[in-house]
Every structure is written in structure tokens, then in C-alpha cells.
Design an enzyme around this catalytic site. Structure first.
Site, PDB file in Angstrom:
ATOM      1  CG  HIS A 284      46.297  46.563  36.577  1.00  0.00           C
ATOM      2  ND1 HIS A 284      46.557  47.165  35.348  1.00  0.00           N
ATOM      3  CD2 HIS A 284      47.056  47.264  37.429  1.00  0.00           C
ATOM      4  CE1 HIS A 284      47.398  48.455  35.371  1.00  0.00           C
ATOM      5  NE2 HIS A 284      47.894  48.108  36.788  1.00  0.00           N
TER       6      HIS A 284
ATOM      7  CG  ASP B 224      49.366  48.507  44.791  1.00  0.00           C
ATOM      8  OD1 ASP B 224      50.589  49.025  44.776  1.00  0.00           O
ATOM      9  OD2 ASP B 224      48.630  48.876  44.160  1.00  0.00           O
TER      10      ASP B 224
HETATM   11  N1  ACO Z   1      37.562  42.968  44.322  1.00  0.00           N
HETATM   12  C1  ACO Z   1      36.312  42.787  43.943  1.00  0.00           C
HETATM   13  N2  ACO Z   1      35.659  42.933  42.711  1.00  0.00           N
HETATM   14  C2  ACO Z   1      36.232  43.663  41.809  1.00  0.00           C
HETATM   15  C3  ACO Z   1      37.719  44.215  42.062  1.00  0.00           C
HETATM   16  C4  ACO Z   1      38.409  43.767  43.342  1.00  0.00           C
HETATM   17  N3  ACO Z   1      39.585  44.067  43.737  1.00  0.00           N
HETATM   18  N4  ACO Z   1      38.291  44.825  41.071  1.00  0.00           N
HETATM   19  C5  ACO Z   1      37.246  44.918  40.210  1.00  0.00           C
HETATM   20  N5  ACO Z   1      36.209  44.180  40.554  1.00  0.00           N
HETATM   21  C6  ACO Z   1      34.778  43.927  39.972  1.00  0.00           C
HETATM   22  C7  ACO Z   1      34.107  45.203  39.871  1.00  0.00           C
HETATM   23  O1  ACO Z   1      33.025  45.309  40.725  1.00  0.00           O
HETATM   24  C8  ACO Z   1      32.804  45.016  38.500  1.00  0.00           C
HETATM   25  O2  ACO Z   1      32.322  44.068  38.922  1.00  0.00           O
HETATM   26  P1  ACO Z   1      30.785  44.038  37.947  1.00  0.00           P
HETATM   27  O3  ACO Z   1      31.397  44.026  36.455  1.00  0.00           O
HETATM   28  O4  ACO Z   1      30.023  42.977  38.489  1.00  0.00           O
HETATM   29  O5  ACO Z   1      30.231  45.296  38.368  1.00  0.00           O
HETATM   30  C9  ACO Z   1      34.430  44.368  37.944  1.00  0.00           C
HETATM   31  O6  ACO Z   1      35.288  43.616  38.563  1.00  0.00           O
HETATM   32  C10 ACO Z   1      35.193  45.296  36.876  1.00  0.00           C
HETATM   33  O7  ACO Z   1      35.413  46.221  37.737  1.00  0.00           O
HETATM   34  P2  ACO Z   1      35.729  47.829  37.288  1.00  0.00           P
HETATM   35  O8  ACO Z   1      35.977  48.581  38.600  1.00  0.00           O
HETATM   36  O9  ACO Z   1      35.095  48.208  36.292  1.00  0.00           O
HETATM   37  O10 ACO Z   1      37.501  47.448  36.761  1.00  0.00           O
HETATM   38  P3  ACO Z   1      38.423  48.415  36.560  1.00  0.00           P
HETATM   39  O11 ACO Z   1      39.290  47.623  35.455  1.00  0.00           O
HETATM   40  O12 ACO Z   1      37.954  49.633  35.984  1.00  0.00           O
HETATM   41  O13 ACO Z   1      39.180  48.812  37.670  1.00  0.00           O
HETATM   42  C11 ACO Z   1      40.832  48.770  39.677  1.00  0.00           C
HETATM   43  C12 ACO Z   1      40.532  48.189  38.152  1.00  0.00           C
HETATM   44  C13 ACO Z   1      40.464  49.942  39.967  1.00  0.00           C
HETATM   45  C14 ACO Z   1      42.315  48.330  39.715  1.00  0.00           C
HETATM   46  C15 ACO Z   1      39.927  47.602  40.460  1.00  0.00           C
HETATM   47  O14 ACO Z   1      40.247  46.357  40.082  1.00  0.00           O
HETATM   48  C16 ACO Z   1      40.126  47.819  41.673  1.00  0.00           C
HETATM   49  O15 ACO Z   1      39.389  48.662  42.636  1.00  0.00           O
HETATM   50  N6  ACO Z   1      41.195  47.002  42.445  1.00  0.00           N
HETATM   51  C17 ACO Z   1      41.043  47.025  44.151  1.00  0.00           C
HETATM   52  C18 ACO Z   1      42.176  48.300  44.435  1.00  0.00           C
HETATM   53  C19 ACO Z   1      43.590  48.070  43.728  1.00  0.00           C
HETATM   54  O16 ACO Z   1      44.264  46.959  44.161  1.00  0.00           O
HETATM   55  N7  ACO Z   1      44.007  48.952  42.969  1.00  0.00           N
HETATM   56  C20 ACO Z   1      45.681  49.077  42.738  1.00  0.00           C
HETATM   57  C21 ACO Z   1      45.699  48.950  41.075  1.00  0.00           C
HETATM   58  S1  ACO Z   1      47.307  48.780  40.572  1.00  0.00           S
HETATM   59  C22 ACO Z   1      48.093  50.515  40.626  1.00  0.00           C
HETATM   60  O17 ACO Z   1      47.187  51.332  40.362  1.00  0.00           O
HETATM   61  C23 ACO Z   1      49.326  50.349  40.783  1.00  0.00           C
END
Ligand code: ACO
Length: 420
Positions: free
Chosen positions: A306, A363
Site C-alpha cells: 500500500h 482488497d
Molecule cells: N508484490 C510484489 N512486489 C511488490 C508489491 C506486490 N504486491 N507491491 C510492491 N512491491 C515491490 C515493488 O516491486 C518494489 O520493489 P523494488 O523496490 O525492488 O523495486 C517495492 O515493492 C515498492 O513498490 P512500489 O510500487 O514503489 O510501491 P508503491 O507504494 O508505490 O505501490 C501499490 C503501492 C501500487 C499498492 C503496490 O504495492 C502494488 O502494486 N500492490 C498490488 C496491487 C494492489 O493490491 N493494489 C491495491 C492497493 S489498495 C487500494 O488501492 C484500495
């Protein structure tokens, strides 16, 4: 405590005022930065930027705290009433009995759609994504309610909020019925908000849907937990569209579009698709987790991570309990729940997820509950939108009120009369 922060750039010093949040989330006010120094800021994703001052919702992502108007989620958990929470979010306080009853009556009286709106549904292909239909139909409401394109006062805000909150569930249910070629169910004025939605979704002309108290409480809770989350993608969109003076219908239609994306509201569908893929034997939980960690693969563990929560997401904790309780009450076992629990267990012990502070988000378990209620996967994000609507309205109204808190229109007084 200093009231300014200092910036030194090319030998010159700039004083930037501080703004103190009530929960210690202090900010540097850079509104005059460009005028003073010629500098602008660069912060893609607004990770370090407060886009507005707001009194609606407080989140502490490090501690896993979420409060609506100062009230924490745990307090709402024991009295799940979505309409009460909606009123509190929009108007700032728990409603009085009179306000609650007035609003509930208004929800009942406005549940029906103009008959002409039904023709619009017929124009969509049956396979149309329900979020596309919802966004289009919310926008269409502005054609049928021109009286709400300009709002004068709080009374009118309450009236338009009731219309939109009431009609959105009718729109959602009609979109669902249309997609299956089923007859539309008119709203039943004897039923309260959430029950009426279930009736419009699942009753048949020959069989009234029987409403179970546990299902009702679970759906109320799902809606409440989605009701607001301060300046997220869809809410910021609603505020941005509303900042041009656009009406509430247009602003919320844009919010639906923003919510649709798989990294925002669309993730609840993606979670179920992921769990189903594992259940269907396409891969094991261990293989899925390995794929989610693989930097050469675009796969992510859906429902994990998140933008704000770097500890647990308090909504996920509540929804896990609600999903277990609901399935037990229904005497059902959902293999997807076991898979979800296993994925969670593996991920929470894995250094990849620990180091990146990735925990289950709202979610991760909401889809299990919606499936148990009988809501199809392609409607999950629509349910999220119904839940989030009060939050969007609250922010749209807050922003509008900020416009109204300025000077009232006043006459121009010539300079001589002002002592020039
Ligand atoms: N699975 C695997 N790796 C992940 C995940 C995940 N769900 N989420 C983040 N990471 C990793 C990224 O690859 C990144 O790794 P790195 O540093 O080695 O490059 C690191 O964690 C940071 O990721 P970001 O995308 O920069 O994190 P951010 O905080 O911007 O993204 C997000 C948050 C978009 C929710 C992300 O965690 C994600 O895509 N999750 C899966 C989708 C999801 O569940 N979305 C619902 C969110 S809740 C809502 O909107 C109501």
C-alpha cells in the site's frame, strides 16, 4: 518550535512557513517558493506532498491507524451502519436522529431512476465492464438533475448527496441485471439502504431475495471500510475535477474511472483472479509468491502493499475476521480463503515482503466476502465505488466549502472612500 523552515539555494536563504497538522503530520508551505526563489518542486506520485488541508480522514501508515472524522475503525466495527458513516463523513459529525431520518427518507424517495435512463442501459453491450457503465451513468445523472449543477447551501448538498448515494446502488444493480439479461428490480421503499441494494441485485419477479443479518452486517462493513481513505488516486481525482467548479455527478464519474485501475480499486478483482488461478492448479502458492518477487516478471502479489500503510492495513485485519465469520455463519468453506491465508502466511515470513513493508491491504479479503454474498467478480470494484462515494462527496464538499469560506460578494468601494 520554529514557525519556518529554511532553504538555502545559491547562497540565498528562503524562509518557508510551517503548517502543523493536528496529529503531528507537519508540512512545509511552499506556496510562495516559486515567487521567492524561482524554484519548483519535483515529487511524482505526490509521496511527499500534501495537496490540501482536510478534516475528513486521518491515516497513520506506519502505525496502521485509520480514523474517519476522528473516529477509529474499531468503534465502527460493532455498529456497522453505512448510512450513518456516510453522513458523518460528509457533514463532519455523527448525525442526529432527525438528520439520520431525514437523510434515510431522502435515500428511499430517490432510489428510483428516471424511466428514460433505462434506455441508456439497453444501449450498452451485455458484456460492458460495469465500471464503464457506472461512470457513464453517474455522468448521465447530471442531465436528469440540472437543478443540482450549481449548489447554493448545505441543504442542497444534503439533497444531492442523498440522490447520488441512493441512485448509485440502483445504477450498480441495473448494470448487473442488464449484463445477465435479467429484469430490473425496482427499489423497495420498505427496505433500508443496504438491504434494498441486495434486493435490487438478487430478487426475481417470482422470488423475493431473503436477507440474512450476517450478510447485511458484512456488506455494511465492506462499504464502511471503503468509505474514505483521504487523498488517494480516485479522491484526488474527484477533488481535481471538482476544483474546476464541475458538478458532483461529473466529479464522481471521474472518480469511478480513477478507481477502475488494477493498482487502485481494480485490485479486488485481481486478487480473486490470482486466488482462482492458484486454485485451478495453474501454479502453487509458493510458485506464485516466487513469481511476484521475480523482477523479470510483471506479476505482483495482488492485495499486498500500500502506498500509505507501511505496517498493516487495519481494514484488512477487520475484513479477514468478517470473511471467516460470514463463511462460518453460512456453513460454507471457500477454498480461496484457505489459499489467501496461506499466501499471507508465506509472504509475511518472506524477507522480500518484510523488507519492503508489504502487508495485506483492504482488497486481499474483501473479495472473499463479496463472493460469499453472491456478487460476481466483475462487480467488486463497483461495490468499492458505492462504498467510496460518501468519501468522494465529503472531499468534493470540503473543497467547495473552502471556496465558500472566503469573503462574500461585496461591492467595490472607490479609492477615495478608502482614504487613498
Ligand atoms: N508484490 C510484489 N512486489 C511488490 C508489491 C506486490 N504486491 N507491491 C510492491 N512491491 C515491490 C515493488 O516491486 C518494489 O520493489 P523494488 O523496490 O525492488 O523495486 C517495492 O515493492 C515498492 O513498490 P512500489 O510500487 O514503489 O510501491 P508503491 O507504494 O508505490 O505501490 C501499490 C503501492 C501500487 C499498492 C503496490 O504495492 C502494488 O502494486 N500492490 C498490488 C496491487 C494492489 O493490491 N493494489 C491495491 C492497493 S489498495 C487500494 O488501492 C484500495
Amino acid at each position: 518550535m520554529s514557525d519556518t523552515a529554511k532553504l538555502i539555494y545559491k547562497g540565498a536563504e528562503y524562509e518557508l512557513p510551517l503548517i502543523y497538522g493536528t496529529e503531528g503530520d507537519d508540512a512545509i508551505d511552499i506556496r510562495n517558493l516559486r515567487n521567492q526563489s524561482g524554484l519548483i518542486t519535483f515529487d511524482p506520485g505526490l509521496g511527499n506532498t500534501g495537496s490540501c488541508q482536510s478534516e475528513v480522514t486521518f491515516i497513520d501508515g506506519e502505525k496502521g491507524i485509520l480514523r474517519y472524522r476522528g473516529i477509529s475503525l474499531d468503534a465502527l466495527e460493532h455498529h456497522p451502519n453505512f448510512v450513518e458513516v456516510a453522513l458523518m463523513l460528509i457533514f463532519g459529525e455523527l448525525p442526529s436522529k432527525a438528520q439520520y431520518e431525514r437523510f434515510s427518507t431522502s435515500l428511499t424517495n430517490n432510489a428510483n431512476l428516471d424511466e428514460d435512463m433505462k434506455h441508456h442501459f439497453a444501449g450498452f453491450p451485455r458484456s460492458a465492464p460495469p465500471m464503464a457503465v457506472l461512470s457513464a451513468m453517474i455522468s448521465t445523472l447530471s442531465c436528469f438533475h440540472p437543478e443540482f449543477l450549481e449548489l447554493e447551501d448545505a441543504t442542497q448538498v444534503e439533497r444531492v448527496a442523498a440522490r447520488l448515494i441512493s441512485k448509485v446502488r440502483t445504477l450498480a444493480a441495473y448494470a448487473y441485471r442488464r449484463s445477465l439479461g435479467l429484469p430490473y428490480n425496482y427499489p423497495d421503499p420498505s427496505l433500508p439502504y443496504v438491504s434494498n441494494f441486495l434486493h435490487m441485485m438478487f430478487s426475481e419477479p417470482y422470488r423475493q431475495y431473503s436477507i440474512d443479518d450476517e450478510v447485511l452486517a458484512a456488506l455494511n462493513m465492506v462499504l464502511i471500510l471503503h468509505a474514505d481513505h483521504e487523498q488517494n488516486c480516485s479522491t484526488s481525482t474527484v477533488r481535481m475535477v471538482g476544483s474546476s467548479g464541475a458538478n458532483l455527478f461529473a466529479s464522481c464519474a471521474a472518480g469511478v474511472s480513477a478507481l477502475w485501475g488494477p493498482l487502485h480499486g481494480g485490485a479486488n478483482m485481481a486478487v480473486i483472479e490470482m486466488l482462482e488461478a492458484i486454485h485451478n492448479g495453474n501454479m502453487t502458492t509458493e510458485e506464485y509468491v516466487a513469481l511476484a518477487k521475480d523482477k523479470d516478471s510483471p506479476v505482483r502479489l495482488m492485495g499486498f502493499g500500500h502506498r500509505v500503510y507501511r505496517n498493516f492495513d487495519p481494514r484488512a485485519t477487520i475484513l479477514r475476521e468478517v470473511s471467516e465469520k460470514l463463511l462460518e455463519r453460512m456453513g460454507r468453506k471457500d477454498p480461496l480463503l484457505s489459499i489467501a491465508r496461506k499466501l499471507e502466511e508465506i509472504a509475511l515470513k518472506d524477507s522480500y515482503f518484510i523488507e519492503r513493508k508489504l502487508y495485506p491491504n483492504v482488497d486481499f479479503y474483501s473479495g472473499i466476502i463479496l463472493r460469499a454474498i453472491g456478487i460476481p467478480t466483475n462487480m467488486f470494484t463497483v461495490i468499492f465505488a458505492i462504498g467510496r462515494l460518501p468519501g468522494w462527496i465529503a472531499h468534493w464538499y470540503e473543497q467547495k466549502r473552502q471556496v465558500y469560506t472566503g469573503n462574500k460578494q461585496s461591492a467595490y468601494t472607490v479609492r477615495t472612500k478608502r482614504g487613498w
